[in-house]
Design a protein around this motif. Structure first.
Motif, PDB file in Angstrom:
ATOM      1  N   GLY A  83      43.773  49.142  45.730  1.00  0.00           N
ATOM      2  CA  GLY A  83      43.295  48.808  44.391  1.00  0.00           C
ATOM      3  C   GLY A  83      44.505  48.564  43.516  1.00  0.00           C
ATOM      4  N   SER A  84      44.307  47.784  42.434  1.00  0.00           N
ATOM      5  CA  SER A  84      45.452  47.561  41.542  1.00  0.00           C
ATOM      6  C   SER A  84      45.838  48.860  40.847  1.00  0.00           C
ATOM      7  N   SER A  85      44.914  49.834  40.811  1.00  0.00           N
ATOM      8  CA  SER A  85      45.230  51.133  40.183  1.00  0.00           C
ATOM      9  C   SER A  85      46.419  51.808  40.871  1.00  0.00           C
ATOM     10  N   LEU A  87      48.917  50.422  42.213  1.00  0.00           N
ATOM     11  CA  LEU A  87      50.143  49.727  41.808  1.00  0.00           C
ATOM     12  C   LEU A  87      50.493  50.052  40.351  1.00  0.00           C
ATOM     13  N   ILE A  88      49.465  50.159  39.510  1.00  0.00           N
ATOM     14  CA  ILE A  88      49.707  50.533  38.103  1.00  0.00           C
ATOM     15  C   ILE A  88      50.411  51.891  38.058  1.00  0.00           C
ATOM     16  N   HIS A  89      50.007  52.783  38.972  1.00  0.00           N
ATOM     17  CA  HIS A  89      50.602  54.125  38.966  1.00  0.00           C
ATOM     18  C   HIS A  89      51.971  54.171  39.639  1.00  0.00           C
ATOM     19  N   GLU A 189      46.042  40.663  35.602  1.00  0.00           N
ATOM     20  CA  GLU A 189      45.091  39.539  35.680  1.00  0.00           C
ATOM     21  C   GLU A 189      43.872  39.900  36.541  1.00  0.00           C
ATOM     22  N   THR A 190      43.444  41.140  36.412  1.00  0.00           N
ATOM     23  CA  THR A 190      42.326  41.619  37.223  1.00  0.00           C
ATOM     24  C   THR A 190      41.052  40.770  37.070  1.00  0.00           C
ATOM     25  N   PHE A 191      40.849  40.193  35.884  1.00  0.00           N
ATOM     26  CA  PHE A 191      39.627  39.403  35.665  1.00  0.00           C
ATOM     27  C   PHE A 191      39.914  37.910  35.500  1.00  0.00           C
ATOM     28  N   VAL A 192      41.105  37.467  35.867  1.00  0.00           N
ATOM     29  CA  VAL A 192      41.511  36.101  35.508  1.00  0.00           C
ATOM     30  C   VAL A 192      40.801  35.017  36.324  1.00  0.00           C
ATOM     31  N   ARG A 214      46.931  41.668  40.343  1.00  0.00           N
ATOM     32  CA  ARG A 214      45.622  41.095  40.660  1.00  0.00           C
ATOM     33  C   ARG A 214      44.800  42.137  41.425  1.00  0.00           C
ATOM     34  N   SER A 215      43.489  41.985  41.354  1.00  0.00           N
ATOM     35  CA  SER A 215      42.600  42.882  42.073  1.00  0.00           C
ATOM     36  C   SER A 215      41.576  42.069  42.858  1.00  0.00           C
ATOM     37  N   PHE A 216      41.168  42.599  44.008  1.00  0.00           N
ATOM     38  CA  PHE A 216      40.040  41.981  44.723  1.00  0.00           C
ATOM     39  C   PHE A 216      38.728  42.681  44.378  1.00  0.00           C
ATOM     40  N   ARG A 226      38.544  48.955  47.940  1.00  0.00           N
ATOM     41  CA  ARG A 226      39.820  49.070  47.233  1.00  0.00           C
ATOM     42  C   ARG A 226      40.855  48.053  47.725  1.00  0.00           C
ATOM     43  N   LEU A 227      41.310  47.182  46.895  1.00  0.00           N
ATOM     44  CA  LEU A 227      42.453  46.329  47.234  1.00  0.00           C
ATOM     45  C   LEU A 227      42.936  45.558  46.000  1.00  0.00           C
ATOM     46  N   GLY A 228      44.228  45.636  45.773  1.00  0.00           N
ATOM     47  CA  GLY A 228      44.847  44.872  44.690  1.00  0.00           C
ATOM     48  C   GLY A 228      46.236  44.460  45.124  1.00  0.00           C
TER      49      GLY A 228
HETATM   50  C1  LIG Z   1      41.855  45.779  33.550  1.00  0.00           C
HETATM   51  C2  LIG Z   1      41.795  46.543  34.812  1.00  0.00           C
HETATM   52  N1  LIG Z   1      42.874  46.586  35.605  1.00  0.00           N
HETATM   53  C3  LIG Z   1      42.866  47.252  36.763  1.00  0.00           C
HETATM   54  C4  LIG Z   1      41.740  47.946  37.174  1.00  0.00           C
HETATM   55  C5  LIG Z   1      41.781  48.688  38.466  1.00  0.00           C
HETATM   56  O1  LIG Z   1      41.007  48.035  39.417  1.00  0.00           O
HETATM   57  P1  LIG Z   1      41.140  48.315  40.975  1.00  0.00           P
HETATM   58  O2  LIG Z   1      41.975  49.548  41.145  1.00  0.00           O
HETATM   59  O3  LIG Z   1      39.761  48.512  41.436  1.00  0.00           O
HETATM   60  O4  LIG Z   1      41.804  47.113  41.548  1.00  0.00           O
HETATM   61  C6  LIG Z   1      40.601  47.939  36.382  1.00  0.00           C
HETATM   62  C7  LIG Z   1      39.384  48.694  36.803  1.00  0.00           C
HETATM   63  O5  LIG Z   1      38.494  48.934  36.055  1.00  0.00           O
HETATM   64  C8  LIG Z   1      40.613  47.211  35.171  1.00  0.00           C
HETATM   65  O6  LIG Z   1      39.550  47.149  34.381  1.00  0.00           O
END
Ligand SMILES: Cc1ncc(COP(=O)(O)O)c(C=O)c1O
Length: 364
Positions: A83-85, A87-89, A189-192, A214-216, A226-228
């Protein structure tokens, strides 16, 4: 999890607190493609199941090569995450973020990730009077004057939970101005996919200070798998990979993603559906008394309830009817009357509109 970091999509908690089975909720609180997963990718996932006895490829080579080909990048410019989460962390530790500027009101995990890594966060919030359009001019001014000694800027485009997107050209200007001040820009760009012309992903080929997430899980409807992925300059990406636990991306998710990338028909159907259904959902919601619907380029809508109403009570009332929506009152920069709803199937959207109409017509 504290109130500030609550997310949508927790059907399990809703089931535990209500006694209703988790599959008997219609979930408007997470913004997942209403057409469901790509059938082509689900088939690939099924075919991959005999591989369950092996560890997944820790380097996600096939997927990274497919992504590299799609975006015409080198595969060492891409890291895949759970998940992109994830990577954010990893970002704050990998980049050594000490002070991040967040363009709000926005996704709460950027602040949480920076804070958990010991960094500080400042916000520049979009204004309600401007329909929460991300204030990139103010960010540019702040960068040019170096008023805020930040090292990293986070921009979500299109932004969640507000729905507005800024043009790619404006993001490019920000990235260039930031480069002159040696700041990094992380663009989520999770929703792009819903407004692909706003993407700056391909700029990561040449902008050393740009990282694009990016996120799938949203567009390809696989939040449970889960995949980003994150795209950027190879040395930064290598740093992030070095902090990642081994095998964090499971094999069915990798198989699903590789096949989903090739399913252009699904992409076309998803975009056409969203265009049509979002327009009609917006019109129906706008007809509700006192409800303000903000412009959105994504697969969700930000709503403001009438002055006497609270988002918390609205979400609780609808949950009792099996409809989950996202109460946004704890999001910094939004007021206590704000909720977010996903655009779902026509019948479900009608059911939500009717439930809201009934609630608004009754007692506060
Ligand atoms: C803007 C944004 N970025 C990232 C995420 C994380 O998504 P995921 O970890 O499922 O890729 C979310 C999930 O709600 C989101 O709203």
């Amino acid at each position: 999890m504290t109130a500030d970091f609550v997310h949508g999509g927790n059907v399990y908690e809703a089931a535990r607190t209500s006694g209703r089975a988790s599959n008997r909720f219609v979930d408007f609180s997470a913004s997942i493609n209403p057409l469901g997963p790509s059938p082509v990718a689900v088939r690939a996932l099924r075919h991959s199941l005999p591989q369950l006895i092996h560890y997944p490829d820790p380097d996600c080579v096939t997927l990274r090569l497919a992504l590299a080909e799609r975006w015409r990048l080198a595969s060492d410019q891409i890291v895949v995450g759970n998940g992109s989460s994830e990577l954010i962390h990893l970002l704050p530790r990998a980049l050594g973020i000490r002070h991040a500027l967040l363009i709000g009101p926005t996704f709460s995990e950027y602040a949480r990730a920076v804070a958990l890594a010991g960094g500080k966060v400042s916000y520049l919030h979009a204004r309600r009077s401007e329909d929460y359009r991300p204030p990139l001019e103010l960010v540019l001014q702040a960068v040019r004057r170096s008023r805020r000694p930040v090292d990293t800027i986070f921009l979500c485009n299109p932004n969640s939970p507000t729905g507005q997107a800024v043009p790619a050209e404006s993001v490019r200007k920000l990235v260039q101005a930031a480069a002159r001040r040696r700041l990094r820009v992380v663009v989520d760009e999770t929703f792009v996919e819903y407004c692909a012309d706003r993407s700056v992903l391909c700029d990561a080929r040449r902008s050393a200070n740009l990282l694009v997430l990016r996120s799938f899980t949203k567009f390809y409807a696989m939040p449970a798998l889960r995949l980003g992925y994150l795209v950027g300059a190879a040395p930064l990406i290598q740093l992030i990979r070095s902090l990642q636990p081994p095998w964090s991306v499971n094999m069915p998710a990798q198989a699903y993603a590789v096949a989903a990338l090739g399913d252009r028909r699904y992409v076309g159907r998803s975009l056409a559906y969203m265009q049509r259904e979002r327009t009609s959902f917006v019109m129906n919601l706008m007809a509700l008394p006192g409800v303000r619907v903000y412009p959105s380029e994504a697969n969700f809508l930000l709503l403001e309830l009438p002055a006497s109403r609270s988002a918390r009570v609205c979400a609780a009332t609808l949950a009792r009817q099996g409809l989950l929506i996202r109460d946004c009152s704890s999001v910094p920069g939004l007021n206590r009357r704000t909720v977010r709803v996903a655009v779902r199937r026509l019948v479900q959207n009608r059911r939500l509109t009717a439930a809201l109409r009934q609630w608004l017509g009754g007692q506060a």
